[in-house]
Enzyme design. Sequence first.
Site, PDB file in Angstrom:
ATOM      1  N   HIS A  79       0.841  -1.196   0.000  1.00 47.11           N
ATOM      2  CA  HIS A  79       0.000   0.000   0.000  1.00 47.11           C
ATOM      3  C   HIS A  79       0.879   1.250   0.000  1.00 47.11           C
ATOM      4  O   HIS A  79       1.197   1.801   1.058  1.00 47.11           O
ATOM      5  CB  HIS A  79      -0.907   0.006   1.232  1.00 47.11           C
ATOM      6  CG  HIS A  79      -1.830  -1.171   1.314  1.00 47.11           C
ATOM      7  ND1 HIS A  79      -1.403  -2.425   1.709  1.00 47.11           N
ATOM      8  CD2 HIS A  79      -3.155  -1.287   1.034  1.00 47.11           C
ATOM      9  CE1 HIS A  79      -2.434  -3.258   1.687  1.00 47.11           C
ATOM     10  NE2 HIS A  79      -3.501  -2.600   1.282  1.00 47.11           N
ATOM     11  N   ASN A  81      -8.127  11.402   3.257  1.00 49.92           N
ATOM     12  CA  ASN A  81      -7.763  11.456   1.829  1.00 49.92           C
ATOM     13  C   ASN A  81      -8.941  11.169   0.895  1.00 49.92           C
ATOM     14  O   ASN A  81      -8.778  11.201  -0.327  1.00 49.92           O
ATOM     15  CB  ASN A  81      -6.596  10.508   1.528  1.00 49.92           C
ATOM     16  CG  ASN A  81      -6.905   9.057   1.822  1.00 49.92           C
ATOM     17  OD1 ASN A  81      -8.029   8.588   1.635  1.00 49.92           O
ATOM     18  ND2 ASN A  81      -5.907   8.318   2.287  1.00 49.92           N
ATOM     19  N   HIS A  92      -3.853   3.002  -3.766  1.00 53.40           N
ATOM     20  CA  HIS A  92      -4.088   2.531  -2.395  1.00 53.40           C
ATOM     21  C   HIS A  92      -3.390   1.207  -2.099  1.00 53.40           C
ATOM     22  O   HIS A  92      -2.555   1.136  -1.201  1.00 53.40           O
ATOM     23  CB  HIS A  92      -5.583   2.383  -2.114  1.00 53.40           C
ATOM     24  CG  HIS A  92      -5.859   1.688  -0.805  1.00 53.40           C
ATOM     25  ND1 HIS A  92      -5.784   2.341   0.401  1.00 53.40           N
ATOM     26  CD2 HIS A  92      -6.190   0.397  -0.522  1.00 53.40           C
ATOM     27  CE1 HIS A  92      -6.053   1.481   1.377  1.00 53.40           C
ATOM     28  NE2 HIS A  92      -6.303   0.304   0.840  1.00 53.40           N
ATOM     29  N   ARG A 106     -18.409 -17.398  38.805  1.00 56.22           N
ATOM     30  CA  ARG A 106     -18.266 -15.937  38.701  1.00 56.22           C
ATOM     31  C   ARG A 106     -18.116 -15.341  40.101  1.00 56.22           C
ATOM     32  O   ARG A 106     -17.371 -14.373  40.287  1.00 56.22           O
ATOM     33  CB  ARG A 106     -19.444 -15.321  37.954  1.00 56.22           C
ATOM     34  CG  ARG A 106     -20.797 -15.538  38.618  1.00 56.22           C
ATOM     35  CD  ARG A 106     -21.940 -14.916  37.849  1.00 56.22           C
ATOM     36  NE  ARG A 106     -23.222 -15.272  38.424  1.00 56.22           N
ATOM     37  CZ  ARG A 106     -24.213 -14.422  38.676  1.00 56.22           C
ATOM     38  NH1 ARG A 106     -24.060 -13.145  38.381  1.00 56.22           N
ATOM     39  NH2 ARG A 106     -25.346 -14.830  39.181  1.00 56.22           N
ATOM     40  N   SER A 121     -23.177  -8.579  37.465  1.00 54.72           N
ATOM     41  CA  SER A 121     -23.283  -9.948  36.946  1.00 54.72           C
ATOM     42  C   SER A 121     -21.924 -10.601  36.769  1.00 54.72           C
ATOM     43  O   SER A 121     -21.777 -11.813  36.962  1.00 54.72           O
ATOM     44  CB  SER A 121     -24.019  -9.937  35.598  1.00 54.72           C
ATOM     45  OG  SER A 121     -25.338  -9.460  35.744  1.00 54.72           O
ATOM     46  N   GLU A 156     -18.136  -3.579  24.271  1.00 58.83           N
ATOM     47  CA  GLU A 156     -17.288  -4.759  24.441  1.00 58.83           C
ATOM     48  C   GLU A 156     -16.036  -4.710  23.571  1.00 58.83           C
ATOM     49  O   GLU A 156     -14.938  -5.077  24.010  1.00 58.83           O
ATOM     50  CB  GLU A 156     -18.070  -6.037  24.128  1.00 58.83           C
ATOM     51  CG  GLU A 156     -19.194  -6.360  25.085  1.00 58.83           C
ATOM     52  CD  GLU A 156     -20.524  -5.724  24.678  1.00 58.83           C
ATOM     53  OE1 GLU A 156     -21.546  -6.028  25.317  1.00 58.83           O
ATOM     54  OE2 GLU A 156     -20.526  -4.932  23.700  1.00 58.83           O
ATOM     55  N   HIS A 173     -21.631 -16.329  32.673  1.00 59.09           N
ATOM     56  CA  HIS A 173     -22.869 -16.831  32.083  1.00 59.09           C
ATOM     57  C   HIS A 173     -22.516 -17.661  30.843  1.00 59.09           C
ATOM     58  O   HIS A 173     -22.891 -17.352  29.719  1.00 59.09           O
ATOM     59  CB  HIS A 173     -23.822 -15.680  31.749  1.00 59.09           C
ATOM     60  CG  HIS A 173     -24.246 -14.881  32.951  1.00 59.09           C
ATOM     61  ND1 HIS A 173     -23.343 -14.195  33.738  1.00 59.09           N
ATOM     62  CD2 HIS A 173     -25.474 -14.656  33.490  1.00 59.09           C
ATOM     63  CE1 HIS A 173     -23.985 -13.596  34.723  1.00 59.09           C
ATOM     64  NE2 HIS A 173     -25.282 -13.859  34.609  1.00 59.09           N
ATOM     65  N   HIS A 190     -28.625 -15.237  24.484  1.00 56.10           N
ATOM     66  CA  HIS A 190     -27.597 -14.954  25.485  1.00 56.10           C
ATOM     67  C   HIS A 190     -26.888 -16.220  25.971  1.00 56.10           C
ATOM     68  O   HIS A 190     -26.069 -16.151  26.893  1.00 56.10           O
ATOM     69  CB  HIS A 190     -28.220 -14.229  26.680  1.00 56.10           C
ATOM     70  CG  HIS A 190     -28.535 -12.793  26.411  1.00 56.10           C
ATOM     71  ND1 HIS A 190     -29.320 -12.378  25.368  1.00 56.10           N
ATOM     72  CD2 HIS A 190     -28.143 -11.654  27.054  1.00 56.10           C
ATOM     73  CE1 HIS A 190     -29.425 -11.059  25.383  1.00 56.10           C
ATOM     74  NE2 HIS A 190     -28.712 -10.598  26.387  1.00 56.10           N
ATOM     75  N   ARG A 198     -23.000 -18.950  35.729  1.00 56.20           N
ATOM     76  CA  ARG A 198     -23.968 -18.127  36.456  1.00 56.20           C
ATOM     77  C   ARG A 198     -24.472 -18.878  37.685  1.00 56.20           C
ATOM     78  O   ARG A 198     -24.674 -18.294  38.751  1.00 56.20           O
ATOM     79  CB  ARG A 198     -25.154 -17.791  35.560  1.00 56.20           C
ATOM     80  CG  ARG A 198     -26.209 -16.955  36.277  1.00 56.20           C
ATOM     81  CD  ARG A 198     -27.551 -16.943  35.585  1.00 56.20           C
ATOM     82  NE  ARG A 198     -28.501 -16.084  36.275  1.00 56.20           N
ATOM     83  CZ  ARG A 198     -29.807 -16.121  36.124  1.00 56.20           C
ATOM     84  NH1 ARG A 198     -30.341 -16.987  35.279  1.00 56.20           N
ATOM     85  NH2 ARG A 198     -30.598 -15.309  36.788  1.00 56.20           N
TER      86      ARG A 198
END
Length: 673
Positions: free
Chosen positions: A44, A201, A276, A369, A396, A423, A473, A485, A532
Site C-alpha cells: 500500500h 484522503n 491505495h 463468577r 453480573s 465490548e 454466564h 444470550h 452463572r
Amino acid sequence: MPPASLTAVPAMPATPAIDPMHKNMANAIRALAMDAVEQAKSGHPGMPMGMADVATVLWSQFLRFDPENPAWPDRDRFILSAGHGSMLLYAIGYLTGYKKMTLEEIKKFRQLGSLTPGHPEHDVEIGVETTTGPLGQGFGNSVGFALAERILNARFGDTLVDHRTFVIASDGDLMEGISHEAASLAGHLKLGRLIVFYDDNKISIDGSTSLSFTEDVQARFRAYGWHVQAVDGHDPAAIAAATQEALAVTDKPSLIACRTIIGFGAPNKQGTHHSHGAALGPDEVAAARKQLGWNHPAFVVPEDILSAWRKTGSRGKAERQAWQKRFNESKERVEFDRVMQGALPKNLGETLTQLKQKIAAEKPKHATRQSSGAVLEAVLPMMPELIGGSADLTPSNNTQVKNFGPITPANYGGRYIHFGVREHAMAAGMNGMALHGGVVPYGGTFMQFADYCRPSIRLAALMQQRVVFVMTHDSIGLGEDGPTHQPVEHLAALRAIPNLLVFRPCDGVETAECWELALQNKNCPSLLALSRQGLPTVRGAGEENLSAHGGYVLAEATGPRQMTILATGSEVMLALEARTQLQKDGIATAVVSMPCWALFEEQTEDYRKKVLGIAPRIAVEAGTRQGWERYIGEKGGFVGMAGFGASAPAEQLYRHFGITVENIIALAKSIQK
C-alpha cells in the site's frame, strides 16, 4: 477555513520552525515506500506517500523517542492504526536509526522472516508499539495506551510518567464500529494526552469515500467531546501549529483532520484508489521520482537527507537521559521497574494457596463468577497494577471489589473502568493497556458477547499479551434470558484461537488456580469461562496447581478403568455423580477435569496418556461437541449441546437438552456393551 475548535486552550509556546530539509525528508519516506512496494509487487504505497508530511513533522518536532533505547518507559507512543501503510513506519524506523530496522529489512518488505511484514507486528525494538492492520484496532488500542499513561501517572507522578499517545488513523479506521466505541470512551474519560491524526484522503479501496462514508467526521468527534482541528496535510507549518495547539489541550483528546492526497507525488495515480493497495508500477514510480524531484536510485537515501533524519532520531536522547537520572534517584524505582517488567508480587502464590484452602475447607456452593470475585478480593489489595472493568455488567460479572473505586476524569487513580456497553472497545483498550506496560488489565462481559470482542481477543493472542477476559454466564446455565444470550459454540470457537488460554473451572478452587495461571502467563491472554449458577466445591487444596496441567484425574476409578468421563466447568459435578452410580453398577470409572485444553496439550505425551487412559471415554460439556473428538475418539460418547438453547430456568434446560447424570450413565453403559 472555519474555526477548528470551540475549545478554549491555554496560551501556546511558539511553534517550532519547519526544518528546511522537510521536503526532502518527507520524500525519503515516499521513495522508500514506493520502492519497497514495487520490489514486493504488493503493498500500500498511497498512505505513506500521502501522510509523509504529517509524519515528518511529528517525528522531527514533537514525538519523544530514542532509537538507542526503544523501550524507554516514558517515551511517547505512536500507533499506526492504518496498518496497511506499514512502509511509513518501517521507513521512519530505518531513517531515524533503529538498529534492527536496516535497509536490507526494507528491501525484504512482505517477505518470509523479515521484520517488515505487510502489516506492522508488535516489536518495540523497531518502533512498532502494536500489531495493526484490522482497521480500527489500533485506534482502540490507543485509548488503552493513553489511559494506562494516566493510571501510572496517578500512581508514580510526572517524575516517572509524563508522555503522550499519537495515532495515524485512516478513513477506514473511522468507518469501523470500534472507532465509535473507543472515541466515545476516550471523550468521556477526557484523555487529553491522546492525539489522532486523521488521514482524510477521501479514498477507499472501492473508490471515493463518498460511495459509503459521507458523515461529518469532525462534528462526530466534537460530539464525543474531542478537540477537533482541520489542516492541509501537506502544509508542514499548519500541521505543526495544529499539533502544538493539541498539545496544549489537557482535558480533551484531539483529532487533527489532515486533508491529504493519497499517493502524493505519483502524477497519474495520486488522489485515486489506484494508489491505495497495489504497486504503482515501474513507469509511475519513475514519473513520481521526477514529480518529487527525487533523482536517486531505488532504496538510496542521500547522506545529507539521512543525516537529517538521524539527527531527528537523536533528538530525544537528552530527554531520555534526564528521565533515567530521575528514575535512578526515585524512591519508587524498584516498584516502577517491577510493574513495567510485568513481574508479579512475590506473595501472590501464597495468598491464592490460602484462598484455595479456605474454599476447600468451607465447601461453598458458589457460581464460579462469584469465586472469581473472591479471587479479586484477595489479589487486588496486593497487586496495584491489576486494573479491571466491565462492559456494563459489573454486578453480573463480579468484577468490581468493594473499596476499589472507579477511574474517572477526576481520578485516574481508581482501579475500575466502567467501559459501558462497548465490548469491542473494552477488549482493544485492554490490549493497549497491556502493551503500554505497567498495567495488567482484566475486563468482563457475558460469554455470548465474546463475539463482540473476538478480533481484539485474537490480536491479544497474536501479540502475546497478558490480558484477562472474564466471560460469565458461560452456557445454557444462564437460563431464562434464552438462546440469544446462551453461548453454545463459543468454547469451540475460542479454543481455536492459537495462544489463547481458555479456562473453564469447575469450582472455587479451580477458579483460583485458573486466575493464578492467567496472571502468571506473561506471553498469552486468558479467558475465564464462568458459570452463572452455583456449583459445589469438588476439589481439595494441596500446594500444587493441578489446573496448570490443563487436565488431571479428579477421581480415579476403583480398580482398572473401564470408563473415563471428561468434563469441564459446571458439568464436572454431573460427571462425578455419574461416576458414583457407575461404580456401584460395577463399571470402574474415572473423572478427568479439563479446565484448559491448551495447557493439557503442552504436557508430555506420557502424562496425557496416563490421564486419558485406555478405557472408552465420554465428554460432558454444555456446549457443542466440536473439538472433543481429539480426546474421546471416533467411538467416544458426548453429552452436550447439538444446537441453540432456549428460555427457561437452568435446571429445566439441562433436563430438556439431556445434559443429565442419567444420560451420562446410559451412554457409558451403551459404550460398554
